[in-house]
Design an enzyme around this catalytic site. Structure first.
Site, PDB file in Angstrom:
ATOM      1  N   LYS A  74       1.208  -1.995  -2.902  1.00 33.15           N
ATOM      2  CA  LYS A  74       0.376  -3.011  -3.561  1.00 33.15           C
ATOM      3  C   LYS A  74       1.027  -3.502  -4.861  1.00 33.15           C
ATOM      4  O   LYS A  74       1.978  -2.885  -5.363  1.00 33.15           O
ATOM      5  CB  LYS A  74      -1.016  -2.427  -3.807  1.00 33.15           C
ATOM      6  CG  LYS A  74      -1.781  -2.116  -2.510  1.00 33.15           C
ATOM      7  CD  LYS A  74      -3.220  -1.666  -2.804  1.00 33.15           C
ATOM      8  CE  LYS A  74      -3.987  -1.403  -1.525  1.00 33.15           C
ATOM      9  NZ  LYS A  74      -5.421  -1.055  -1.794  1.00 33.15           N
ATOM     10  N   TYR A 129      -8.193  -8.470   4.797  1.00 34.39           N
ATOM     11  CA  TYR A 129      -9.308  -7.588   4.440  1.00 34.39           C
ATOM     12  C   TYR A 129     -10.651  -8.114   4.942  1.00 34.39           C
ATOM     13  O   TYR A 129     -11.697  -7.783   4.371  1.00 34.39           O
ATOM     14  CB  TYR A 129      -9.351  -7.397   2.916  1.00 34.39           C
ATOM     15  CG  TYR A 129      -8.361  -6.370   2.403  1.00 34.39           C
ATOM     16  CD1 TYR A 129      -8.480  -5.022   2.753  1.00 34.39           C
ATOM     17  CD2 TYR A 129      -7.321  -6.734   1.557  1.00 34.39           C
ATOM     18  CE1 TYR A 129      -7.592  -4.076   2.272  1.00 34.39           C
ATOM     19  CE2 TYR A 129      -6.421  -5.784   1.075  1.00 34.39           C
ATOM     20  CZ  TYR A 129      -6.568  -4.452   1.438  1.00 34.39           C
ATOM     21  OH  TYR A 129      -5.693  -3.502   0.967  1.00 34.39           O
ATOM     22  N   ASN A 166      -4.567   0.872  -6.531  1.00 35.18           N
ATOM     23  CA  ASN A 166      -4.359   2.210  -5.955  1.00 35.18           C
ATOM     24  C   ASN A 166      -3.079   2.309  -5.116  1.00 35.18           C
ATOM     25  O   ASN A 166      -3.002   3.088  -4.175  1.00 35.18           O
ATOM     26  CB  ASN A 166      -5.607   2.697  -5.213  1.00 35.18           C
ATOM     27  CG  ASN A 166      -5.948   1.865  -3.993  1.00 35.18           C
ATOM     28  OD1 ASN A 166      -5.293   0.867  -3.722  1.00 35.18           O
ATOM     29  ND2 ASN A 166      -6.952   2.286  -3.263  1.00 35.18           N
ATOM     30  N   HIS A 207      -1.649   0.651   0.708  1.00 34.34           N
ATOM     31  CA  HIS A 207      -2.589   0.496   1.823  1.00 34.34           C
ATOM     32  C   HIS A 207      -1.980   1.146   3.040  1.00 34.34           C
ATOM     33  O   HIS A 207      -0.764   1.105   3.227  1.00 34.34           O
ATOM     34  CB  HIS A 207      -2.835  -0.987   2.138  1.00 34.34           C
ATOM     35  CG  HIS A 207      -3.453  -1.192   3.497  1.00 34.34           C
ATOM     36  ND1 HIS A 207      -4.791  -1.096   3.708  1.00 34.34           N
ATOM     37  CD2 HIS A 207      -2.883  -1.387   4.717  1.00 34.34           C
ATOM     38  CE1 HIS A 207      -5.030  -1.251   5.014  1.00 34.34           C
ATOM     39  NE2 HIS A 207      -3.889  -1.436   5.639  1.00 34.34           N
ATOM     40  N   GLU A 212      -3.181  -4.943  12.212  1.00 33.44           N
ATOM     41  CA  GLU A 212      -2.505  -5.174  10.929  1.00 33.44           C
ATOM     42  C   GLU A 212      -0.993  -5.375  11.098  1.00 33.44           C
ATOM     43  O   GLU A 212      -0.401  -6.199  10.398  1.00 33.44           O
ATOM     44  CB  GLU A 212      -2.810  -4.006   9.984  1.00 33.44           C
ATOM     45  CG  GLU A 212      -4.281  -3.987   9.581  1.00 33.44           C
ATOM     46  CD  GLU A 212      -4.671  -2.785   8.752  1.00 33.44           C
ATOM     47  OE1 GLU A 212      -3.806  -1.936   8.455  1.00 33.44           O
ATOM     48  OE2 GLU A 212      -5.859  -2.697   8.383  1.00 33.44           O
TER      49      GLU A 212
HETATM   50  P1  RTP Z   1      -6.696   0.517   1.992  1.00 29.48           P
HETATM   51  O1  RTP Z   1      -7.524  -0.192   3.050  1.00 29.48           O
HETATM   52  O2  RTP Z   1      -6.227  -0.390   0.884  1.00 29.48           O
HETATM   53  O3  RTP Z   1      -5.607   1.333   2.599  1.00 29.48           O
HETATM   54  O4  RTP Z   1      -7.617   1.591   1.271  1.00 29.48           O
HETATM   55  P2  RTP Z   1      -8.679   2.553   1.918  1.00 29.48           P
HETATM   56  O5  RTP Z   1      -8.676   2.448   3.419  1.00 29.48           O
HETATM   57  O6  RTP Z   1      -8.431   3.900   1.312  1.00 29.48           O
HETATM   58  O7  RTP Z   1     -10.026   1.964   1.350  1.00 29.48           O
HETATM   59  P3  RTP Z   1     -10.996   0.847   1.966  1.00 29.48           P
HETATM   60  O8  RTP Z   1     -12.364   1.449   2.050  1.00 29.48           O
HETATM   61  O9  RTP Z   1     -10.416   0.254   3.211  1.00 29.48           O
HETATM   62  O10 RTP Z   1     -11.018  -0.251   0.816  1.00 29.48           O
HETATM   63  C1  RTP Z   1      -9.976  -1.176   0.679  1.00 29.48           C
HETATM   64  C2  RTP Z   1      -9.561  -1.272  -0.763  1.00 29.48           C
HETATM   65  O11 RTP Z   1     -10.637  -1.838  -1.508  1.00 29.48           O
HETATM   66  C3  RTP Z   1     -10.690  -1.256  -2.797  1.00 29.48           C
HETATM   67  N1  RTP Z   1     -11.965  -0.612  -2.996  1.00 29.48           N
HETATM   68  N2  RTP Z   1     -12.630  -0.721  -4.089  1.00 29.48           N
HETATM   69  N3  RTP Z   1     -14.592  -0.530  -6.100  1.00 29.48           N
HETATM   70  C4  RTP Z   1     -14.753   0.113  -4.950  1.00 29.48           C
HETATM   71  O12 RTP Z   1     -15.743   0.788  -4.715  1.00 29.48           O
HETATM   72  C5  RTP Z   1     -13.745  -0.022  -3.952  1.00 29.48           C
HETATM   73  N4  RTP Z   1     -13.777   0.527  -2.770  1.00 29.48           N
HETATM   74  C6  RTP Z   1     -12.629   0.157  -2.157  1.00 29.48           C
HETATM   75  C7  RTP Z   1      -9.566  -0.237  -2.888  1.00 29.48           C
HETATM   76  O13 RTP Z   1      -8.450  -0.822  -3.528  1.00 29.48           O
HETATM   77  C8  RTP Z   1      -9.273   0.061  -1.432  1.00 29.48           C
HETATM   78  O14 RTP Z   1      -7.945   0.496  -1.287  1.00 29.48           O
HETATM   79 MG    MG Z   2      -8.848   0.609   4.449  1.00 31.11          MG
END
Ligand code: RTP
Ligand code: MG
Length: 142
Positions: free
Chosen positions: A11, A51, A114, A117, A128
């Site tokens: 990212k 997304y 973070n 991804h 994806e």
């Molecule tokens: P990613 O998709 O980026 O690999 O991350 P992830 O699966 O661990 O998390 P996901 O639930 O898919 O959420 C995508 C990205 O959105 C941001 N996020 N912010 N503020 C919040 O509560 C929140 N929750 C998620 C994070 O940057 C996350 O990586």
């Molecule tokens: Mg995710």
């Protein structure tokens, strides 16, 4: 375990910190091979489409703004159990909860910024990878 492909994104925060190589090194040490890669500065449309599953979530606009704030490095990782292996290397979404030694524990600064991804299932990996790469841009390495 089967050989899988998964989509990984370094990212904008991690690209800005100049740690692409350190993150690639973790993939390689874990036995994952980079079989496709490109650097992109995502457009609003590209980030929103990528997304789309989070469209109704309260953090969607911030997520899209962040993902378009600077260049990202997008790659396809290939290897045994690549989808789960990459998720384990990444650590929890919130770096405060990420296990020591994971990419997010070491390089992420917040739940928004973070660092990485990774696809979270076989279905998302397939969607994806195809979102960013044509078949002829992927180089299987055996
Ligand atoms: P990613 O998709 O980026 O690999 O991350 P992830 O699966 O661990 O998390 P996901 O639930 O898919 O959420 C995508 C990205 O959105 C941001 N996020 N912010 N503020 C919040 O509560 C929140 N929750 C998620 C994070 O940057 C996350 O990586
Ligand atoms: Mg995710």
């Amino acid at each position: 375990m089967a050989i899988e492909r998964t989509l990984s994104i370094i990212k904008p925060d991690a690209v800005a910190k100049n740690v692409i190589g350190e993150i690639y090194s973790r993939f390689e040490k874990a036995g994952l091979k980079i079989v496709a890669a490109k650097m992109l500065h995502l457009s609003q449309e590209q980030a929103e489409g990528f997304y789309a599953e989070h469209k109704e979530r309260p953090f969607f606009n911030d997520l899209v703004a962040f993902m378009t704030s600077g260049p990202v490095m997008v790659q396809v990782l290939e290897g045994e159990g690549a989808i789960l292996k990459n998720r384990e290397l990444m650590g929890a979404t919130n770096p405060k909860e990420a296990a020591p030694g994971t990419i997010r524990a070491d390089f992420a600064s917040s739940i928004d910024a973070n660092a990485v991804h990774g696809s979270d299932s076989a279905a998302s990996a397939e969607r994806e990878v195809a979102y960013f790469f044509n078949d002829d841009e992927i180089c299987p390495r055996g």
